[in-house]
Scaffold this active site. Sequence first.
Site, PDB file in Angstrom:
ATOM      1  N   GLY A 157     -10.459  -2.630   4.122  1.00 45.60           N
ATOM      2  CA  GLY A 157      -9.217  -1.981   4.805  1.00 45.60           C
ATOM      3  C   GLY A 157      -9.838  -0.777   5.944  1.00 45.60           C
ATOM      4  N   ASP A 158      -8.335  -0.817   6.624  1.00 46.39           N
ATOM      5  CA  ASP A 158      -8.202   0.562   7.219  1.00 46.39           C
ATOM      6  C   ASP A 158      -7.974   1.495   6.369  1.00 46.39           C
ATOM      7  OD1 ASP A 158      -5.352  -0.648   6.357  1.00 46.39           O
ATOM      8  OD2 ASP A 158      -3.931   0.140   7.193  1.00 46.39           O
TER       9      ASP A 158
ATOM     10  N   THR B 117       0.928  -0.892  -0.032  1.00 47.70           N
ATOM     11  CA  THR B 117      -0.118  -0.040  -0.261  1.00 47.70           C
ATOM     12  C   THR B 117       0.870   1.095   0.019  1.00 47.70           C
ATOM     13  OG1 THR B 117      -1.649  -1.242   1.170  1.00 47.70           O
ATOM     14  CG2 THR B 117      -1.570   1.100   1.638  1.00 47.70           C
TER      15      THR B 117
HETATM   16  N1  ASP Z   1      -3.493  -1.778   4.777  1.00 46.92           N
HETATM   17  C1  ASP Z   1      -3.394  -2.234   3.281  1.00 46.92           C
HETATM   18  C2  ASP Z   1      -5.005  -2.891   3.571  1.00 46.92           C
HETATM   19  O1  ASP Z   1      -5.464  -3.714   5.230  1.00 46.92           O
HETATM   20  C3  ASP Z   1      -2.705  -3.216   2.476  1.00 46.92           C
HETATM   21  C4  ASP Z   1      -1.431  -3.129   2.926  1.00 46.92           C
HETATM   22  O2  ASP Z   1      -0.486  -2.256   3.594  1.00 46.92           O
HETATM   23  O3  ASP Z   1      -0.784  -3.313   1.902  1.00 46.92           O
HETATM   24  O4  ASP Z   1      -6.217  -3.058   3.177  1.00 46.92           O
END
Ligand code: ASP
Length: 313
Positions: free
Chosen positions: A207-208, A178
Amino acid sequence: MGDFMPVLLIHGGVARPSYNVPSVLFHLQKIAIEAYSMFDCGKDHVDVVEKAVLLMENDPTFNAGVGSVLNLLGELEMDAAIMDGSTGMAGAVCSASFPKNPIRLARVVMEMTPHVLISGRGADILAEKLGFERHPGPTEEILKRYGEMRSKLLSGDGCDDLLSEVRRVIKHINYFDTVGAVSSCYGKVAAATSTGGIWMKLPGRVGDTPVIGAGTYAWLRGAASGTGLGEAAMVTLAAKSVVDRINNGRSVRSAVIQTLSEIKKHTGKIYGLIAVNSSEEFFAGQTAGRLAWVAVKDGEVFQGISVSRSQCN
Ligand code: ASP
């Protein structure tokens, strides 16, 4: 620029050792310099984080925009968010598949709609109506990896088997590519984050990243963007915890480190954070693995790989 030295800090995800550090740093550095140059053209803290994230979305090295990973059904479901700490306004999209640059759509949500988060079909319709460039579809590399992962799944027939296989696959994923950016200029801060999510996520999983306060947050004197297993940041409101600590007088370094140790204690999961304050201090760290970051401050480039919560300034 008077006493203010604009700063931009970007990351390209957190991962365990398999990560190709020199290559990731090379891409990050080029992008950080290009985005930072917008300050010289009179652009502000929000323009610069949006641009940095957009450039990373256009680079298939990262898991965002054109490099987005695929869900269990082989579909794109992208999430992105942006927040302006000087106004407290935020915009986000989740489970979008149409736009090449979800971060642009998140900014539209922030500035042109009365909403904060638009999901799936609604986000795609908005992007199409606004004439946004369409996502070109997954790259060959992504399709190949999907095929390999998929063939290891679904050994059983029932839903229970499927769910336990998905849990197993996700448990063993230890790279999170990400992208995120935080900036500070003339005492104003902003944060932006964009992702394809995690490989083989269940369709509809969010996700977050687009959850304001979890993977993205900016308010008053602090801004933060996160990467890693999103669920860990959602139950700890990671980005907001960092920013609250900054606004309560903590240094950026201590705010990030304290938040990471809370995440580690609460969830035990891999997670990384970058943050900046309105005095242009910045820091990157993670609970495990490595986090490649590049910062540009007053025209000077800094770069590093944060290993076990090492500091970056
Ligand atoms: N934080 C992202 C998610 O959980 C994944 C990532 O950091 O690559 O969607």
